[in-house]
Structure formats: C-alpha cells, structure tokens
Design a protein around this motif. Structure first.
Motif, PDB file in Angstrom:
ATOM      1  N   ILE A  57      -5.629 -33.829 -43.012  1.00  0.00           N
ATOM      2  CA  ILE A  57      -4.683 -35.008 -42.597  1.00  0.00           C
ATOM      3  C   ILE A  57      -3.837 -34.848 -41.787  1.00  0.00           C
ATOM      4  CG2 ILE A  57      -2.580 -35.552 -44.105  1.00  0.00           C
ATOM      5  CD1 ILE A  57      -3.813 -35.041 -46.632  1.00  0.00           C
ATOM      6  N   ILE A  58      -4.481 -35.075 -40.947  1.00  0.00           N
ATOM      7  CA  ILE A  58      -2.865 -35.539 -39.460  1.00  0.00           C
ATOM      8  C   ILE A  58      -2.607 -36.676 -39.343  1.00  0.00           C
ATOM      9  CG2 ILE A  58      -4.223 -35.632 -37.009  1.00  0.00           C
ATOM     10  CD1 ILE A  58      -6.903 -34.947 -37.586  1.00  0.00           C
ATOM     11  N   ASP A  59      -0.809 -36.200 -38.667  1.00  0.00           N
ATOM     12  CA  ASP A  59      -0.126 -37.097 -38.541  1.00  0.00           C
ATOM     13  C   ASP A  59      -0.514 -37.926 -37.118  1.00  0.00           C
ATOM     14  OD1 ASP A  59       1.512 -35.674 -36.364  1.00  0.00           O
ATOM     15  OD2 ASP A  59       3.191 -34.870 -37.717  1.00  0.00           O
ATOM     16  N   PRO A  60       0.556 -38.877 -36.996  1.00  0.00           N
ATOM     17  CA  PRO A  60       1.223 -39.893 -35.719  1.00  0.00           C
ATOM     18  C   PRO A  60       0.644 -39.027 -34.500  1.00  0.00           C
ATOM     19  CG  PRO A  60       1.601 -41.268 -37.757  1.00  0.00           C
ATOM     20  CD  PRO A  60       1.697 -39.842 -38.068  1.00  0.00           C
ATOM     21  N   ASP A  61       1.501 -38.508 -34.533  1.00  0.00           N
ATOM     22  CA  ASP A  61       1.219 -37.152 -34.010  1.00  0.00           C
ATOM     23  C   ASP A  61       0.132 -36.275 -33.377  1.00  0.00           C
ATOM     24  OD1 ASP A  61       4.222 -38.793 -33.267  1.00  0.00           O
ATOM     25  OD2 ASP A  61       4.675 -36.919 -34.563  1.00  0.00           O
ATOM     26  N   GLY A  62      -0.444 -36.901 -34.030  1.00  0.00           N
ATOM     27  CA  GLY A  62      -1.823 -35.636 -33.492  1.00  0.00           C
ATOM     28  C   GLY A  62      -1.666 -34.078 -34.429  1.00  0.00           C
ATOM     29  N   ILE A  63      -1.014 -33.622 -35.488  1.00  0.00           N
ATOM     30  CA  ILE A  63      -0.887 -32.891 -35.905  1.00  0.00           C
ATOM     31  C   ILE A  63      -1.056 -32.858 -37.191  1.00  0.00           C
ATOM     32  CG2 ILE A  63       0.968 -30.982 -36.287  1.00  0.00           C
ATOM     33  CD1 ILE A  63       0.628 -31.594 -32.996  1.00  0.00           C
ATOM     34  N   ASN A 111      -7.155 -22.816 -32.978  1.00  0.00           N
ATOM     35  CA  ASN A 111      -5.812 -22.059 -34.190  1.00  0.00           C
ATOM     36  C   ASN A 111      -5.974 -22.877 -34.984  1.00  0.00           C
ATOM     37  OD1 ASN A 111      -4.353 -20.487 -35.693  1.00  0.00           O
ATOM     38  ND2 ASN A 111      -2.371 -20.727 -34.262  1.00  0.00           N
ATOM     39  N   VAL A 112      -6.536 -23.926 -35.814  1.00  0.00           N
ATOM     40  CA  VAL A 112      -6.832 -24.867 -36.347  1.00  0.00           C
ATOM     41  C   VAL A 112      -6.221 -24.320 -38.082  1.00  0.00           C
ATOM     42  CG1 VAL A 112      -7.928 -26.057 -38.474  1.00  0.00           C
ATOM     43  CG2 VAL A 112      -8.737 -25.553 -35.389  1.00  0.00           C
ATOM     44  N   THR A 113      -4.631 -24.712 -37.761  1.00  0.00           N
ATOM     45  CA  THR A 113      -3.797 -24.401 -38.914  1.00  0.00           C
ATOM     46  C   THR A 113      -2.825 -25.985 -39.233  1.00  0.00           C
ATOM     47  OG1 THR A 113      -2.862 -22.896 -40.090  1.00  0.00           O
ATOM     48  CG2 THR A 113      -2.444 -22.453 -38.224  1.00  0.00           C
ATOM     49  N   VAL A 114      -1.805 -25.436 -40.353  1.00  0.00           N
ATOM     50  CA  VAL A 114      -0.965 -26.980 -40.605  1.00  0.00           C
ATOM     51  C   VAL A 114       0.123 -26.477 -39.239  1.00  0.00           C
ATOM     52  CG1 VAL A 114      -1.255 -27.277 -42.601  1.00  0.00           C
ATOM     53  CG2 VAL A 114      -0.187 -25.538 -42.403  1.00  0.00           C
ATOM     54  N   GLY A 115       0.457 -27.683 -39.210  1.00  0.00           N
ATOM     55  CA  GLY A 115       1.828 -27.810 -38.461  1.00  0.00           C
ATOM     56  C   GLY A 115       1.419 -27.519 -36.905  1.00  0.00           C
ATOM     57  N   LYS A 116      -0.222 -27.235 -36.537  1.00  0.00           N
ATOM     58  CA  LYS A 116      -0.997 -27.247 -35.132  1.00  0.00           C
ATOM     59  C   LYS A 116      -1.649 -28.892 -34.925  1.00  0.00           C
ATOM     60  CE  LYS A 116      -0.127 -23.078 -34.104  1.00  0.00           C
ATOM     61  NZ  LYS A 116       0.962 -22.479 -33.114  1.00  0.00           N
ATOM     62  N   GLU A 117      -1.919 -28.376 -33.046  1.00  0.00           N
ATOM     63  CA  GLU A 117      -2.238 -30.104 -32.765  1.00  0.00           C
ATOM     64  C   GLU A 117      -3.815 -30.168 -32.616  1.00  0.00           C
ATOM     65  OE1 GLU A 117      -1.578 -30.885 -28.830  1.00  0.00           O
ATOM     66  OE2 GLU A 117      -3.114 -32.677 -29.123  1.00  0.00           O
ATOM     67  N   ALA A 118      -4.178 -30.956 -34.064  1.00  0.00           N
ATOM     68  CA  ALA A 118      -5.891 -31.234 -34.541  1.00  0.00           C
ATOM     69  C   ALA A 118      -6.345 -30.967 -32.717  1.00  0.00           C
ATOM     70  CB  ALA A 118      -6.337 -32.332 -35.216  1.00  0.00           C
ATOM     71  N   PRO A 119      -7.047 -30.622 -32.681  1.00  0.00           N
ATOM     72  CA  PRO A 119      -8.719 -30.259 -31.774  1.00  0.00           C
ATOM     73  C   PRO A 119      -8.902 -31.720 -31.649  1.00  0.00           C
ATOM     74  CG  PRO A 119      -9.003 -28.253 -33.140  1.00  0.00           C
ATOM     75  CD  PRO A 119      -8.201 -29.240 -33.952  1.00  0.00           C
ATOM     76  N   ASP A 120      -9.255 -32.155 -30.165  1.00  0.00           N
ATOM     77  CA  ASP A 120      -9.601 -33.508 -29.900  1.00  0.00           C
ATOM     78  C   ASP A 120     -11.202 -33.583 -29.797  1.00  0.00           C
ATOM     79  OD1 ASP A 120      -9.461 -36.130 -29.302  1.00  0.00           O
ATOM     80  OD2 ASP A 120      -9.172 -35.581 -27.239  1.00  0.00           O
ATOM     81  N   PHE A 121     -11.685 -34.376 -29.788  1.00  0.00           N
ATOM     82  CA  PHE A 121     -13.027 -34.749 -29.971  1.00  0.00           C
ATOM     83  C   PHE A 121     -13.596 -36.054 -29.747  1.00  0.00           C
ATOM     84  CE2 PHE A 121     -12.455 -34.558 -34.608  1.00  0.00           C
ATOM     85  CZ  PHE A 121     -12.796 -35.858 -34.619  1.00  0.00           C
ATOM     86  N   GLU A 122     -15.343 -35.787 -29.865  1.00  0.00           N
ATOM     87  CA  GLU A 122     -15.648 -37.503 -29.059  1.00  0.00           C
ATOM     88  C   GLU A 122     -16.903 -37.068 -29.468  1.00  0.00           C
ATOM     89  OE1 GLU A 122     -15.105 -39.515 -25.282  1.00  0.00           O
ATOM     90  OE2 GLU A 122     -17.118 -39.680 -25.085  1.00  0.00           O
ATOM     91  N   ALA A 123     -17.159 -38.215 -30.882  1.00  0.00           N
ATOM     92  CA  ALA A 123     -18.377 -38.392 -31.066  1.00  0.00           C
ATOM     93  C   ALA A 123     -19.321 -39.722 -31.295  1.00  0.00           C
ATOM     94  CB  ALA A 123     -18.450 -37.635 -32.902  1.00  0.00           C
ATOM     95  N   ALA A 124     -20.764 -39.827 -31.474  1.00  0.00           N
ATOM     96  CA  ALA A 124     -21.453 -40.787 -31.586  1.00  0.00           C
ATOM     97  C   ALA A 124     -20.677 -41.218 -33.142  1.00  0.00           C
ATOM     98  CB  ALA A 124     -23.064 -40.292 -31.123  1.00  0.00           C
ATOM     99  N   ALA A 125     -20.734 -42.901 -33.664  1.00  0.00           N
ATOM    100  CA  ALA A 125     -20.527 -42.765 -34.688  1.00  0.00           C
ATOM    101  C   ALA A 125     -21.300 -43.845 -34.762  1.00  0.00           C
ATOM    102  CB  ALA A 125     -18.693 -43.064 -34.999  1.00  0.00           C
ATOM    103  N   TYR A 126     -21.469 -43.907 -36.511  1.00  0.00           N
ATOM    104  CA  TYR A 126     -22.062 -45.553 -36.895  1.00  0.00           C
ATOM    105  C   TYR A 126     -20.634 -46.202 -37.595  1.00  0.00           C
ATOM    106  CZ  TYR A 126     -24.058 -48.248 -40.142  1.00  0.00           C
ATOM    107  OH  TYR A 126     -24.483 -49.916 -40.883  1.00  0.00           O
ATOM    108  N   HIS A 127     -20.433 -47.439 -37.069  1.00  0.00           N
ATOM    109  CA  HIS A 127     -19.411 -48.274 -37.835  1.00  0.00           C
ATOM    110  C   HIS A 127     -19.978 -49.893 -37.968  1.00  0.00           C
ATOM    111  CE1 HIS A 127     -15.071 -49.225 -37.773  1.00  0.00           C
ATOM    112  NE2 HIS A 127     -15.272 -49.138 -38.949  1.00  0.00           N
ATOM    113  N   GLU A 128     -19.360 -50.558 -39.406  1.00  0.00           N
ATOM    114  CA  GLU A 128     -20.069 -51.627 -39.485  1.00  0.00           C
ATOM    115  C   GLU A 128     -21.124 -52.356 -38.414  1.00  0.00           C
ATOM    116  OE1 GLU A 128     -16.072 -53.002 -37.355  1.00  0.00           O
ATOM    117  OE2 GLU A 128     -15.151 -52.952 -39.126  1.00  0.00           O
ATOM    118  N   GLY A 129     -22.482 -51.421 -39.000  1.00  0.00           N
ATOM    119  CA  GLY A 129     -23.610 -51.634 -38.689  1.00  0.00           C
ATOM    120  C   GLY A 129     -24.357 -51.282 -37.030  1.00  0.00           C
ATOM    121  N   GLY A 130     -22.712 -51.183 -35.924  1.00  0.00           N
ATOM    122  CA  GLY A 130     -23.459 -50.433 -35.316  1.00  0.00           C
ATOM    123  C   GLY A 130     -22.836 -49.263 -34.715  1.00  0.00           C
TER     124      GLY A 130
END
Lengths: 149, 86
Positions: A77-83, B41-60
């Motif tokens: 679960i990621i909040d609107p700030d990306g945390i 360091n993926v844990t609560v309170g830390k920024e979620a690692p950013d990524f880019e990926a191909a996706a299937y969505h709404e038929g495209g």
C-alpha cells in the motif's frame, strides 16, 4: 487476481489505483483477461496489469523468487506521497484476503485525513472509534478501547 | 517512455528507477544499474522504488510508471503468474 477485480468498485470509491504485476508478458495478460478473468468477474480486470519481465521490479520490492523466476504474492500500500505504508508477502499456495487490504486502506486514509491526530486500533473498521494520540491516553487506552470490540 | 505503447515482443521492466534529475522532465526512465543501489530498503515509511513497465489495460498496451500515480493511493499487487489458481 479476479478476487481483487471483484472489489474494483470499492477501490474506485476509495480513489485507490490498483496495479497488478507478474513476470508474464503483456500478451499473456491480454489472453488471460479475455479467456478467463472476464468470465470470473463481469468486465474482467479493470486496472492495469503490469509485466515484470526479467523480475527487476519484484527484485526491487523483495518479492522476486530467483529460483522460480516469478514474483511471489506481495502486496504494497503506497500513499499519495509515494511512501510505503503496508506490506504483505505470502508464499504461493495461499491466496490473500482482499477485504483486509480494503480495511487497511480505509484506516490509512482515515489517519492521513486527520493528519495523524487519530490512529486506528487493532481490528478497527470504518465507524468504529479511533484513538486520539496524546499524553493523556498513556495508560488509559482501556477506558476507550477493548480488544474484543 | 510512460504512456507510450511498448515496443517489440519482449519488454523488460525497468526498475528501480533513479529519481529524475531536477532539470529532467520528459526524459526516458533510467534504471538503476549499480548492483548496490538495486538492493533498496523496501519497508514501511520508505519511498516505494519507482519503476516503468509494459502494461495491458482496457484492451491496449502501454508503458506505465509508478511515479505517475503520485497524489493517489496505490495498491500494488504482485502474484506468481497468470492462470494460477489462488
């Protein structure tokens, strides 16, 4: 994944963006949607299905099983700030309970709305009392909250 | 780039992606190559690692970037594979 899709309306009501992710290609996602998911849930999966080909995303999130070459069941679960606010990781044979994710999202959204002034005790659900954080609550939680409620 | 249609048959996901330089808007996603940096360091309170990926969505098909959903709550859900049972 159809279990998540089945709650799509609830996630939409909470303005939550659902993203599913596996190491399958986008082409496999398309055929899965058309051949199976659309028959399990009306309209199929309405959210983007990401392709983690190569497992780089799963590896970054600590859910990539290198031996099997797949991402295990991880939920973030990621909040609107990306945390990141919550993590759940299961091994493959057991599925998740999506209603619990909905509950946690409601709780985190409530806490954020109150800017952290209110917190959600164990078992909290919308409509149940929250706790007001402050020195006067120390040692007095029993007066406002019971574990079996 | 995010929003565009993925190219080719195989579209490896890019992630984790280093935060964009202050000047860079509209630049293509650059995956972090350094092995040390990929162990984030993926844990609560830390920024979620950013990524880019191909996706299937709404038929495209399109490229999607996690950071493009800033301002919204995100439920990111990994699973072992399409056509699995649970």
């Amino acid at each position: 994944m159809s279990a998540v899709a089945g709650k799509a309306a609830e996630f939409k009501k909470l303005d939550v963006q659902v993203l599913s992710c596996s190491t399958d290609s986008r082409f496999v996602h398309k055929i899965w949607q058309e051949q199976e998911l659309s028959k399990m849930v009306e309209g199929g999966v309405p959210f983007p299905m990401l392709s983690d080909a190569g497992g780089r995303i799963g590896a970054a999130y600590g859910v990539f099983d290198e031996a099997a070459g797949v991402d295990v069941r991880g939920r973030f679960i990621i909040d609107p700030d990306g945390i990141i606010q919550a993590i759940e990781i299961l091994s493959p044979p057991v599925g998740r309970k999506v209603a619990e994710t909905v509950r946690q999202l409601q709780a985190f959204q409530h806490v954020r709305k109150t800017k952290g002034a209110e917190v959600c005790p164990a078992g909290w659900e919308p409509g149940k009392p929250t706790l007001k954080v402050g020195p006067e609550l120390v040692g007095k939680v029993w007066t406002v909250w019971k574990p079996d409620e | 780039m995010a929003g565009e249609e993925p190219k080719g048959c195989v579209s490896p996901a890019a992630g984790p992606i280093a935060p964009k330089p202050a000047t860079g808007s509209g630049q293509p996603a650059t995956p972090v190559r350094d092995k040390e940096e990929t162990r984030m360091n993926v844990t609560v309170g830390k920024e979620a690692p950013d990524f880019e990926a191909a996706a299937y969505h709404e038929g495209g098909f399109k490229m999607l970037r996690l950071s493009s959903f800033r301002g919204k709550w995100v439920f990111l859900c990994f699973y072992p594979g399409d056509f699995t049972f649970v």
